[in-house]
Design a protein around this motif. Structure first.
Motif, PDB file in Angstrom:
ATOM      1  N   GLY A  21     -22.243 -27.713  60.520  1.00 17.72           N
ATOM      2  CA  GLY A  21     -22.555 -28.810  59.850  1.00 17.72           C
ATOM      3  C   GLY A  21     -24.234 -28.179  59.463  1.00 17.72           C
ATOM      4  N   THR A  63     -25.608 -33.795  55.183  1.00 20.17           N
ATOM      5  CA  THR A  63     -25.000 -32.481  55.513  1.00 20.17           C
ATOM      6  C   THR A  63     -23.837 -32.135  54.853  1.00 20.17           C
ATOM      7  N   TYR A  64     -23.632 -30.935  54.989  1.00 23.87           N
ATOM      8  CA  TYR A  64     -22.237 -30.625  54.417  1.00 23.87           C
ATOM      9  C   TYR A  64     -21.605 -29.565  55.357  1.00 23.87           C
ATOM     10  N   ILE A  65     -20.305 -29.237  55.143  1.00 24.39           N
ATOM     11  CA  ILE A  65     -19.474 -28.524  56.159  1.00 24.39           C
ATOM     12  C   ILE A  65     -19.051 -26.885  55.708  1.00 24.39           C
ATOM     13  N   TYR A 111     -24.727 -28.663  69.465  1.00 22.47           N
ATOM     14  CA  TYR A 111     -25.817 -29.347  68.576  1.00 22.47           C
ATOM     15  C   TYR A 111     -26.976 -29.147  69.331  1.00 22.47           C
ATOM     16  N   ASN A 127     -18.770 -34.986  61.836  1.00 23.11           N
ATOM     17  CA  ASN A 127     -19.711 -34.531  61.102  1.00 23.11           C
ATOM     18  C   ASN A 127     -20.760 -35.653  60.716  1.00 23.11           C
ATOM     19  N   GLU A 128     -20.088 -36.596  60.340  1.00 24.50           N
ATOM     20  CA  GLU A 128     -21.112 -37.756  59.930  1.00 24.50           C
ATOM     21  C   GLU A 128     -21.752 -38.452  61.228  1.00 24.50           C
ATOM     22  N   ALA A 132     -24.546 -35.849  62.649  1.00 21.50           N
ATOM     23  CA  ALA A 132     -25.730 -35.604  61.623  1.00 21.50           C
ATOM     24  C   ALA A 132     -26.450 -37.000  61.665  1.00 21.50           C
TER      25      ALA A 132
END
Length: 132
Positions: free
Chosen positions: A79, A61-63, A106, A49-50, A53
């Motif tokens: 994300g 961001t958050y999941i 993405y 995710n990191e 993003a």
């Protein structure tokens, strides 16, 4: 992992990227994690995710987990940006031939080569297959 399994997963991932509201690309992250390593799978998803993003340049961001939303299935995650819950990525975690593969997709406006290289450098990643 066999060529047939890789080919099938690649083909099915490619189908997920069919034209829609936004142009998507993806990566299949082949891991060294087995079906008993759920915690490590979660940690790898957070690390990915990191990376995604950062490459997408959309801020923090958050999941969101699939089991939090009836529109998704378990082992499916998104994300989203903190500011406006804008889409950044989505993934499915699949157990195939005894090891987890994570299919991420993405927006296509990222440097795909650099993103794939950064994903491949994460712990517990065996290799990354790009899906244009």
């Amino acid at each position: 992992m066999s060529e047939t399994v890789d080919s099938d997963l690649y083909t099915r991932t490619k189908a997920l990227l069919e034209p829609g509201d936004i142009e998507l690309v993806g990566c299949i992250v082949h891991t060294t994690l087995d079906g008993q390593q759920d915690l490590e799978m979660h940690e790898l998803t957070v690390a990915a995710n990191e990376v995604i993003a950062d490459h997408a340049g959309k801020g923090e961001t958050y999941i969101e987990a699939g089991n939090d939303d009836t529109d998704f299935s378990s082992n499916q995650f998104q994300g989203l940006t903190l500011d406006d819950e804008e889409f950044v990525w989505e993934c499915q975690q699949l157990l195939r031939d005894g090891a987890f593969d994570i299919v991420f997709y993405y927006e296509a406006n990222v440097d795909q080569e650099a993103l794939a290289a950064d994903l491949a450098a994460l712990d517990d990643v065996d290799r990354v297959t790009q899906v244009p």
